[in-house]
Design a protein around this motif. Structure first.
Motif, short mmCIF file in Angstrom:
data_model
loop_
_atom_site.label_atom_id
_atom_site.label_comp_id
_atom_site.label_asym_id
_atom_site.label_seq_id
_atom_site.Cartn_x
_atom_site.Cartn_y
_atom_site.Cartn_z
N LYS A 591 0.83 -1.20 0.00
CA LYS A 591 0.00 0.00 0.00
C LYS A 591 0.87 1.25 0.00
O LYS A 591 0.56 2.24 -0.69
CB LYS A 591 -0.92 -0.02 1.22
CG LYS A 591 -1.92 1.12 1.24
CD LYS A 591 -2.86 0.98 2.42
CE LYS A 591 -3.88 2.12 2.42
NZ LYS A 591 -4.83 2.02 3.56
N SER A 595 0.64 3.92 -3.05
CA SER A 595 0.18 5.28 -2.74
C SER A 595 1.29 6.30 -3.03
O SER A 595 1.01 7.39 -3.56
CB SER A 595 -0.26 5.37 -1.29
OG SER A 595 0.81 5.05 -0.40
N ILE A 614 -3.31 3.31 -9.67
CA ILE A 614 -4.68 3.26 -9.14
C ILE A 614 -5.34 1.92 -9.46
O ILE A 614 -6.02 1.32 -8.61
CB ILE A 614 -5.52 4.43 -9.71
CG1 ILE A 614 -4.97 5.76 -9.20
CG2 ILE A 614 -6.98 4.28 -9.33
CD1 ILE A 614 -5.02 5.94 -7.70
N ASN A 615 -5.13 1.42 -10.66
CA ASN A 615 -5.74 0.13 -11.01
C ASN A 615 -5.11 -1.02 -10.24
O ASN A 615 -5.78 -2.00 -9.90
CB ASN A 615 -5.64 -0.11 -12.52
CG ASN A 615 -6.71 0.65 -13.30
OD1 ASN A 615 -7.89 0.30 -13.26
ND2 ASN A 615 -6.30 1.69 -14.00
N MET A 617 -3.99 -0.66 -7.18
CA MET A 617 -4.61 -0.53 -5.86
C MET A 617 -5.99 -1.16 -5.85
O MET A 617 -6.38 -1.87 -4.90
CB MET A 617 -4.69 0.95 -5.46
CG MET A 617 -3.34 1.58 -5.17
SD MET A 617 -3.46 3.33 -4.73
CE MET A 617 -4.25 3.20 -3.13
N THR A 618 -6.76 -0.94 -6.91
CA THR A 618 -8.10 -1.55 -7.00
C THR A 618 -8.00 -3.07 -7.02
O THR A 618 -8.74 -3.78 -6.33
CB THR A 618 -8.82 -1.05 -8.25
OG1 THR A 618 -8.90 0.39 -8.23
CG2 THR A 618 -10.22 -1.63 -8.35
N LYS A 629 -15.99 3.05 -1.40
CA LYS A 629 -14.56 3.22 -1.70
C LYS A 629 -14.11 2.31 -2.84
O LYS A 629 -13.33 2.72 -3.69
CB LYS A 629 -13.73 2.94 -0.45
CG LYS A 629 -13.83 4.02 0.60
CD LYS A 629 -12.86 3.76 1.74
CE LYS A 629 -12.90 4.88 2.77
NZ LYS A 629 -11.95 4.65 3.89
N SER A 633 -12.64 3.75 -6.32
CA SER A 633 -11.31 3.37 -6.80
C SER A 633 -11.39 2.81 -8.22
O SER A 633 -10.61 3.18 -9.10
CB SER A 633 -10.68 2.35 -5.87
OG SER A 633 -9.41 1.96 -6.34
N SER A 636 -12.25 5.62 -10.65
CA SER A 636 -11.09 6.48 -10.92
C SER A 636 -10.12 5.80 -11.89
O SER A 636 -9.55 6.44 -12.79
CB SER A 636 -10.37 6.79 -9.61
OG SER A 636 -11.21 7.51 -8.74
#
Length: 696
Positions: A591, A595, A614-615, A617-618, A629, A633, A636
């Motif tokens: 994470k 981030s 971002i993808n 993280m998803t 959330k 995510s 986004s």
């Protein structure tokens, strides 16, 4: 008097006496001696640099005409005629025309040699000037280094006997340039001796000349000696500052900034800014303002610094400043790229003749050192290339950057040149060929940028076509590690193979010695390409368990380079690779990496890196989770993927959104996103579709 047309030269005996004119010839028809040249083709298909066969004819001592000015006039016309052909020959080298060029130049050199060997000059200064001009032609047009050194030795002795200071230093300058072709280190030692001599006798203008020559030699070595170049520039700056010679001081600061920009050292960015600020300090001085090339160079370097260090916010403003500098200085810039930096010393009216063009006289009677920079067309091509890079850093999707690069490429082709009617004819075929080599280099750089832009837009077929043009005639198995064009072509070839599913072919490219990082390797000109190739290699090897140790080794090599890189985009890419290179990574650490990568990419305006972060993280944190959330995510990730216009990531992002919505019970919206994902998946290369398991 125009030079005669080439024709066969009759055999003459050295002892032949002139025949008396017939009695019936009218007195007004005086026979004038003519120098003719042969047009026979040489034995080899590719003629080497002309090595004139000059056997001076023993001329009669008593003649009705003084042949010395006749031969010198013919020499001028032969050389001028040859120089007039050089620019055309460099672009369209036809064997017959090249033979004629060599014949004309050989005839001109033969006339000069005959005058030097058969006449005594009442004024030693005139003889020394002819020797200097003859030496310059031998340096530019031939490889007769032995003859050139003998001539310069005699010329320097003549100048010392008659105290011809400028001519002596000019001959030493030519001698050092000639020696550098075969023995670079000896040439540097010779230049050091001349610097010490000129400083001892307070000939400061010539001290500047030889220090700048030392800088030029240091940068032209096979392994450039940047520290020696900086040392010479700093000593020159110190002396120029004491004498308040601001044009010389500004020139030194600009060259220091250029060297710091290419050094790649840890403190190079700070040193560059200091040198740039020092150069800008004197930019409003009247003597400095007249040198528009220095101001343009500083604007180009300032833009390059932001491109290297990844500062996208300032790029549009600095690009506009550079473009205005190019446009405003269009009429001030010399077509051949030369400009003069004035000094404080006064100059005689004929200083250009005494220095062979090394110095010239300003309007207010001062000595000025002549520098040779980019020709006008090359400078504008550079402006287009830098504008294309600046535009692509902000947005490569609108094709504006590609249009800049295409316009720059037009200026590098042989069929197009900027304002050709104002281009001054090049002074030798060798110099014209060097100009052509630079144009070829610019053309290859433009092709490299076009291929890069097409890769960024995932136009893999277009990128492959451009790479075929770029690598035409290039042996990809024997890459010169110092050649940026060859190494970048190899890297882009691996990128296209990786993106189209040929992973083994991509690994073969990335494992090339030209793209391999070594533990004890010093930073090179292609270090960034090595870093990117290593990151890509880690991503390819990641699923292979047998490569785990090798992956760890590669990560240990590349991690400190990315962490300390002046461009933080490399750190963002490293964090993405680190977060996805192993499944055993703790959740909190993963994470943190993702981030951090997303924050850097967002700050840099890098839509593609932000989309990937971002993808990921998803995919890692919001799969099989119901809630706002998770949907935010995934949404986004989809919006960012749409900004990149990359079908692969558009398909991935839409599928992640479909899975998230489906898990939350929103079946209709999920089906819509799934259809969208399938549409984009059909546009990725076939081998990638097979590896992703896409159904047709």
């Amino acid at each position: 008097m125009s030079p005669p047309q080439p024709q066969s030269r009759p055999e003459q005996s050295p002892d032949a006496q002139p025949q008396p004119a017939p009695q019936q010839r009218p007195p007004t028809q005086t026979r004038t001696p003519q120098v003719v040249i042969e047009t026979r083709r040489p034995a080899t298909q590719n003629p080497p640099n002309p090595v004139p066969s000059r056997a001076p004819v023993a001329l009669p001592r008593e003649s009705a005409i003084d042949l010395q000015p006749v031969l010198l006039g013919l020499a001028d016309q032969y050389v001028s005629k040859a120089h007039g052909m050089s620019s055309y020959l460099a672009r369209n080298p036809q064997e017959v025309d090249v033979d004629q060029y060599y014949s004309l130049m050989s005839a001109g050199l033969g006339c000069m040699e005959s005058v030097l060997k058969n006449w005594k000059f009442p004024d030693p200064k005139i003889e020394a000037r002819l020797q200097l001009r003859y030496a310059n032609l031998l340096l530019e047009e031939t490889e007769n280094d032995g003859e050139l050194q003998d001539l310069l030795t005699r010329g320097v002795a003549l100048c010392e006997r008659n105290r011809l200071v400028d001519l002596k230093y000019s001959m030493k300058h030519v001698q050092a340039r000639s020696l550098f072709r075969t023995h670079p280190r000896s040439a540097l030692k010779m230049v050091d001796q001349m610097i010490e001599l000129t400083e001892t006798y307070a000939h400061y203008s010539w001290m500047y000349v030889f220090r700048f020559l030392h800088v030029s030699f240091s940068l032209q070595l096979s392994r450039p000696d940047l520290s020696a170049a900086l040392q010479q520039l700093r000593r020159t700056s110190q002396h120029a500052e004491k004498q308040r010679q601001y044009p010389v001081l500004t020139t030194c600061s600009a060259l220091e900034a250029l060297i710091h920009l290419r050094s790649g050292q840890a403190d190079s960015a700070d040193n560059f800014q200091r040198s740039l600020a020092a150069a800008r300090t004197h930019q409003l001085n009247r003597e400095v303002t007249d040198i528009s090339q220095i101001a343009t160079l500083l604007d180009c370097l300032d833009l390059c610094s932001d491109l290297i260090n990844g500062k996208p916010d300032q790029l549009p403003d600095k690009m506009n400043v550079m473009q205005r500098a190019l446009d405003s200085g269009k009429r001030k810039k010399s077509p051949d790229g030369s400009f003069a930096v004035p000094t404080a010393e006064t100059a005689p009216a004929d200083i250009s003749l005494d220095t062979g063009g090394i110095m010239q006289r300003t309007d207010d009677g001062k000595r000025a050192i002549v520098f040779q920079w980019l020709r006008r067309s090359e400078l504008f091509a550079l402006g287009y290339i830098l504008s294309g890079l600046a535009s692509s850093s902000k947005n490569a999707i609108d094709h504006k950057s590609e249009r800049y690069v295409v316009e720059g490429d037009k200026l590098t082709t042989s069929k197009y040149d900027y304002n050709p009617e104002n281009e001054r004819k090049v002074q030798s075929l060798q110099c014209s060929s060097a100009h052509l080599d630079r144009r070829v280099f610019y053309h290859k750089v433009c092709l490299h940028l076009l291929a890069s832009l097409k890769c960024e837009r995932a136009d893999w077929q277009g990128a492959r076509e451009v790479l075929e043009r770029l690598t035409e005639g290039m042996n990809m198995e024997d890459i010169d590690e110092q050649d940026f064009v060859q190494v970048s072509a190899l890297y882009l070839t691996g990128t296209v193979k990786q993106a189209t599913g040929d992973l083994e072919g991509a690994l073969e490219c990335y494992r090339s010695p030209a793209l391999t990082l070594q533990p004890t390797q010093k930073p090179t000109a292609n270090q960034d390409l090595r870093i990117l190739a290593t990151l890509n290699m880690i991503l390819i090897l990641r699923p292979r368990r047998e490569s785990r140790e090798h992956i760890d080794h590669l990560m240990n090599l590349v991690e400190p380079l990315c962490e300390n890189h002046p461009n933080v985009n490399y750190k963002s890419a490293l964090y993405i690779v680190r977060a996805s290179s192993t499944s055993a990574l703790p959740i909190l650490k993963m994470k943190h990496y993702l981030s951090s990568s997303a924050n850097i990419a967002k700050k840099q305006g890098n839509a593609l890196l932000l989309c990937v972060a971002i993808n990921l993280m998803t995919s890692n944190f919001f799969v099989s989770i119901i809630g706002e959330k998770a949907e935010l995510s995934a949404g986004s990730g989809k919006r960012l993927a749409d900004r990149t216009h990359v079908p692969l990531w558009q398909g991935v992002a839409n599928q992640l959104l479909a899975d998230t919505l489906n898990f939350g019970g929103k079946r209709a919206e999920s089906n819509e996103a799934s259809v969208e994902a399938q549409k984009w998946a059909q546009k990725v290369p076939e081998r990638v579709q097979t590896q992703l398991g896409v159904t047709r």
